[in-house]
Design a protein around this motif. Structure first.
Motif, PDB file in Angstrom:
ATOM      1  N   ARG A 147      37.231  43.864  45.577  1.00 22.36           N
ATOM      2  CA  ARG A 147      37.680  44.889  46.479  1.00 22.36           C
ATOM      3  C   ARG A 147      38.406  44.650  48.317  1.00 22.36           C
ATOM      4  N   LYS A 148      37.631  43.514  48.577  1.00 23.06           N
ATOM      5  CA  LYS A 148      37.708  43.311  49.839  1.00 23.06           C
ATOM      6  C   LYS A 148      39.057  42.275  50.828  1.00 23.06           C
ATOM      7  N   PHE A 149      39.281  42.210  49.068  1.00 22.01           N
ATOM      8  CA  PHE A 149      40.464  40.877  49.405  1.00 22.01           C
ATOM      9  C   PHE A 149      42.487  41.666  49.262  1.00 22.01           C
ATOM     10  N   ASN A 150      43.075  40.609  49.989  1.00 26.92           N
ATOM     11  CA  ASN A 150      44.203  41.359  49.571  1.00 26.92           C
ATOM     12  C   ASN A 150      44.868  40.527  48.116  1.00 26.92           C
ATOM     13  N   LYS A 151      44.937  39.516  47.985  1.00 24.50           N
ATOM     14  CA  LYS A 151      44.952  38.468  47.312  1.00 24.50           C
ATOM     15  C   LYS A 151      43.869  37.643  46.468  1.00 24.50           C
ATOM     16  N   PRO A 152      43.128  38.258  45.628  1.00 22.58           N
ATOM     17  CA  PRO A 152      42.221  38.228  44.666  1.00 22.58           C
ATOM     18  C   PRO A 152      42.783  37.111  43.970  1.00 22.58           C
ATOM     19  N   CYS A 153      41.601  35.696  44.179  1.00 24.40           N
ATOM     20  CA  CYS A 153      41.935  34.925  42.940  1.00 24.40           C
ATOM     21  C   CYS A 153      40.743  34.578  42.539  1.00 24.40           C
ATOM     22  N   PHE A 226      42.010  26.021  40.153  1.00 23.82           N
ATOM     23  CA  PHE A 226      41.599  27.309  40.563  1.00 23.82           C
ATOM     24  C   PHE A 226      42.225  27.327  42.602  1.00 23.82           C
ATOM     25  N   PHE A 227      41.538  26.203  42.977  1.00 27.55           N
ATOM     26  CA  PHE A 227      41.559  26.131  44.240  1.00 27.55           C
ATOM     27  C   PHE A 227      42.988  25.871  44.832  1.00 27.55           C
ATOM     28  N   HIS A 228      43.446  25.741  44.291  1.00 34.42           N
ATOM     29  CA  HIS A 228      45.718  25.192  44.253  1.00 34.42           C
ATOM     30  C   HIS A 228      46.226  26.951  45.409  1.00 34.42           C
ATOM     31  N   SER A 229      47.114  26.616  46.640  1.00 34.26           N
ATOM     32  CA  SER A 229      47.843  27.875  46.519  1.00 34.26           C
ATOM     33  C   SER A 229      48.749  27.954  46.100  1.00 34.26           C
ATOM     34  N   GLY A 230      49.794  26.484  45.385  1.00 30.70           N
ATOM     35  CA  GLY A 230      50.873  26.176  45.605  1.00 30.70           C
ATOM     36  C   GLY A 230      51.756  25.265  46.478  1.00 30.70           C
ATOM     37  N   TYR A 231      50.427  25.091  47.473  1.00 27.66           N
ATOM     38  CA  TYR A 231      51.582  24.419  48.518  1.00 27.66           C
ATOM     39  C   TYR A 231      50.216  23.229  49.256  1.00 27.66           C
ATOM     40  N   CYS A 232      48.787  24.021  48.329  1.00 30.44           N
ATOM     41  CA  CYS A 232      47.701  22.628  49.048  1.00 30.44           C
ATOM     42  C   CYS A 232      46.109  23.104  48.204  1.00 30.44           C
ATOM     43  N   LEU A 233      45.408  21.941  48.332  1.00 31.20           N
ATOM     44  CA  LEU A 233      44.479  22.378  47.857  1.00 31.20           C
ATOM     45  C   LEU A 233      43.605  23.090  49.318  1.00 31.20           C
ATOM     46  N   LEU A 266      30.769  34.589  39.180  1.00 30.86           N
ATOM     47  CA  LEU A 266      32.445  34.719  39.305  1.00 30.86           C
ATOM     48  C   LEU A 266      32.839  34.700  40.611  1.00 30.86           C
ATOM     49  N   PHE A 267      33.949  33.655  41.004  1.00 29.74           N
ATOM     50  CA  PHE A 267      34.488  32.935  42.240  1.00 29.74           C
ATOM     51  C   PHE A 267      35.859  33.634  42.538  1.00 29.74           C
ATOM     52  N   VAL A 268      35.087  33.956  43.276  1.00 31.33           N
ATOM     53  CA  VAL A 268      36.009  35.406  44.187  1.00 31.33           C
ATOM     54  C   VAL A 268      37.071  34.541  45.630  1.00 31.33           C
ATOM     55  N   TYR A 269      38.278  34.612  45.852  1.00 32.12           N
ATOM     56  CA  TYR A 269      39.007  34.109  46.811  1.00 32.12           C
ATOM     57  C   TYR A 269      40.375  34.480  47.604  1.00 32.12           C
ATOM     58  N   ASN A 394      36.441  32.449  53.290  1.00 36.96           N
ATOM     59  CA  ASN A 394      35.793  34.511  52.239  1.00 36.96           C
ATOM     60  C   ASN A 394      35.615  33.515  50.880  1.00 36.96           C
ATOM     61  N   VAL A 395      34.874  33.986  51.232  1.00 35.89           N
ATOM     62  CA  VAL A 395      34.655  33.261  49.081  1.00 35.89           C
ATOM     63  C   VAL A 395      33.475  34.171  48.741  1.00 35.89           C
ATOM     64  N   GLU A 396      33.401  34.735  47.410  1.00 33.03           N
ATOM     65  CA  GLU A 396      32.030  35.232  47.277  1.00 33.03           C
ATOM     66  C   GLU A 396      31.738  34.057  45.992  1.00 33.03           C
ATOM     67  N   VAL A 397      30.473  33.819  45.471  1.00 32.97           N
ATOM     68  CA  VAL A 397      30.367  33.713  43.610  1.00 32.97           C
ATOM     69  C   VAL A 397      29.090  34.593  43.640  1.00 32.97           C
ATOM     70  N   ARG A 398      29.292  35.533  42.955  1.00 28.04           N
ATOM     71  CA  ARG A 398      28.106  36.234  41.876  1.00 28.04           C
ATOM     72  C   ARG A 398      28.065  35.988  40.174  1.00 28.04           C
ATOM     73  N   MET A 399      26.066  36.189  40.256  1.00 25.56           N
ATOM     74  CA  MET A 399      26.412  35.940  38.671  1.00 25.56           C
ATOM     75  C   MET A 399      26.470  37.432  37.746  1.00 25.56           C
ATOM     76  N   ILE A 400      26.985  37.528  36.620  1.00 28.82           N
ATOM     77  CA  ILE A 400      27.506  38.321  36.181  1.00 28.82           C
ATOM     78  C   ILE A 400      27.192  38.418  34.669  1.00 28.82           C
ATOM     79  N   ASP A 401      26.985  39.009  33.619  1.00 30.74           N
ATOM     80  CA  ASP A 401      26.495  39.162  32.273  1.00 30.74           C
ATOM     81  C   ASP A 401      25.544  39.640  32.056  1.00 30.74           C
TER      82      ASP A 401
END
Length: 432
Positions: A147-153, A226-233, A266-269, A394-401
């Motif tokens: 929720r806190k992310f604007n463009k969550p990956c 997953f970690f590539h923005s389209g311009y850079c890693l 679950l990885f989110v940045y 700004n990265v989140e890594v959470r256990m799920i399921d």
């Protein structure tokens, strides 16, 4: 032990925690009814029902990356108006087992230090929820980590050498092994990802078939996508992710209470180019070749074109510059920013944006806005920064399921194996 923690009146602080829930999609065999759960039987399990439309203002979670999709499958994830997410309880024994897991960990009377620490690595839990029009439909009410992310990956990675639990039938085991035979050797499986590309202002998505296509030789490149923005890693994100996973690994190596099967990380940045504030203090050069031609090595200015503008030093020998979202300007560093007292190291520290004398820079820099001879060196500055700088990502890594979590008296070696291998892959991405 309380059977259900108190439900808050509003959404959790910190926001939208995506739990790729209802995710597994596997049917349970008849013998599963005899499987143990973590405590007393919880409330009613989810009723199938024919309703797949929004309930009481809830809508399907738009950025779910794996598992059941609401409206297409038996279950799915909903977004509640208060900002939480709703994971429909699966049929017994999976659903009751997952609910009891959350009840046990988030019991208000819990004083077990192992479980209390585990809360740090899970989405917050707010009890169960049922729509007034369908009281027999039960949902787990969880934090939406995104929720806190604007463009969550977002990336969902199943962890462990086995995606089936100890009570699975031979048929179930064969079914799971056939889906990804390398699971036991690699120790994890990418179930899906959603990556925002700055270059096109769009998302790229990959499903479970992408993850199952990865081999020992291609898994590093597959995850680096997953970690590539389209311009850079985004090496800052990779470094921060490693630190988060290492903390979870420490927890697993110190506990012998629970074993996890078919559970995920679950990885989110943040994928958008939001300005990051960086202070350059005591700047010196170890090697001239590490600095763009003309930068800090001769005259007062580097160069000037439509995209690069040089300004004078501010007080205390610092440079103040900014890059807006359009990346239309970039302020090159002035010669006077170099401290005469130090000549061996380049020190970068991320500081609060309200402080004075700072150099603000975008986390992504495009080739169209920088001269070709400058770009490789700037990448070294912004994507090869010291570890303390990368921690700021700004990265989140959470256990799920948690439908397949069982009591144990030994370490969860399968999960630990998967975490270690994943860390190795992430470290290789970072080092290369």
């Amino acid at each position: 032990m309380a059977t259900e923690p108190p439900r808050p009146a509003g959404p959790p602080e910190g926001g939208r925690g995506c739990c790729a829930g209802g995710r597994r999609g596997e049917t349970e065999e008849a013998e599963a009814a005899a499987q143990p759960v973590l405590g007393a039987s919880p409330g009613p399990a989810a009723a199938g029902g024919g309703r797949r439309r929004a309930l009481n203002g809830c809508v399907p979670l738009s950025h779910q990356v794996a598992g059941h999709m609401y409206g297409k499958d038996k279950g799915g994830i909903l977004q509640h108006p208060d900002g939480t997410v709703l994971k429909q309880l699966q049929p017994p024994p999976r659903g009751p087992r997952e609910q009891e897991f959350y009840n046990k960990v988030y019991d208000s009377d819990c004083c077990d230090s192992i479980l209390l620490e585990l809360r740090e690595y899970l989405p917050k839990y707010f009890g169960v929820w049922s729509p007034p029009t369908a009281p027999n439909d039960t949902y787990l009410k969880l934090e939406d980590v995104t929720r806190k992310f604007n463009k969550p990956c977002i990336m969902d990675v199943k962890i462990g050498q086995k995606s089936y639990d100890p009570y699975a039938s031979a048929e179930k085991i064969q079914q799971q092994v056939s889906k990804y035979p390398l699971m036991e050797e690699i120790g994890f499986l990418v179930l899906g990802m959603r990556v925002y590309h700055v270059s096109s202002d769009s998302y790229e998505t990959q499903n479970q078939h992408y993850g199952r296509s990865l081999t020992k030789e291609t898994v590093k490149d597959g995850i680096s996508k997953f970690f590539h923005s389209g311009y850079c890693l985004r090496k800052d994100v990779v470094a921060a992710s490693i630190q988060k996973v290492e903390k979870i690994l420490e927890w697993f190596e110190g506990q012998t209470q629970l074993n996890f099967y078919a559970s995920s990380l679950l990885f989110v940045y943040e994928g958008s180019c939001q300005a990051t504030t960086v202070r350059l203090s005591d700047v010196t050069l170890a090697e001239k070749r590490r600095v763009p031609k003309g930068l800090l090595s001769g005259g007062d200015v580097l160069e000037y074109n439509n995209n690069i503008h040089v300004i004078n030093s501010t007080e205390n020998g610092k440079i103040e510059a900014s890059v807006n979202k359009g990346l239309s300007k970039f302020y090159a560093l002035h010669k006077k920013a170099c401290s005469k007292r130090h000549h061996s190291q380049l020190s970068l520290k991320v500081e609060n944006s309200e402080q004075d004398n700072v150099w603000k820079s975008s986390t992504c820099i495009t080739q169209e806005h920088l001269n070709g001879n400058v770009l490789p060196q700037l990448e070294k500055v912004f994507y090869h920064m010291p570890a303390e700088t990368k921690e700021s990502a700004n990265v989140e890594v959470r256990m799920i399921d948690f439908a397949h979590v069982f009591p144990s008296n030994t370490k969860d070696e399968g999960y630990i194996y998967g975490l270690k291998n994943l860390i190795t892959v992430l470290q290789n991405i970072l080092d290369n």
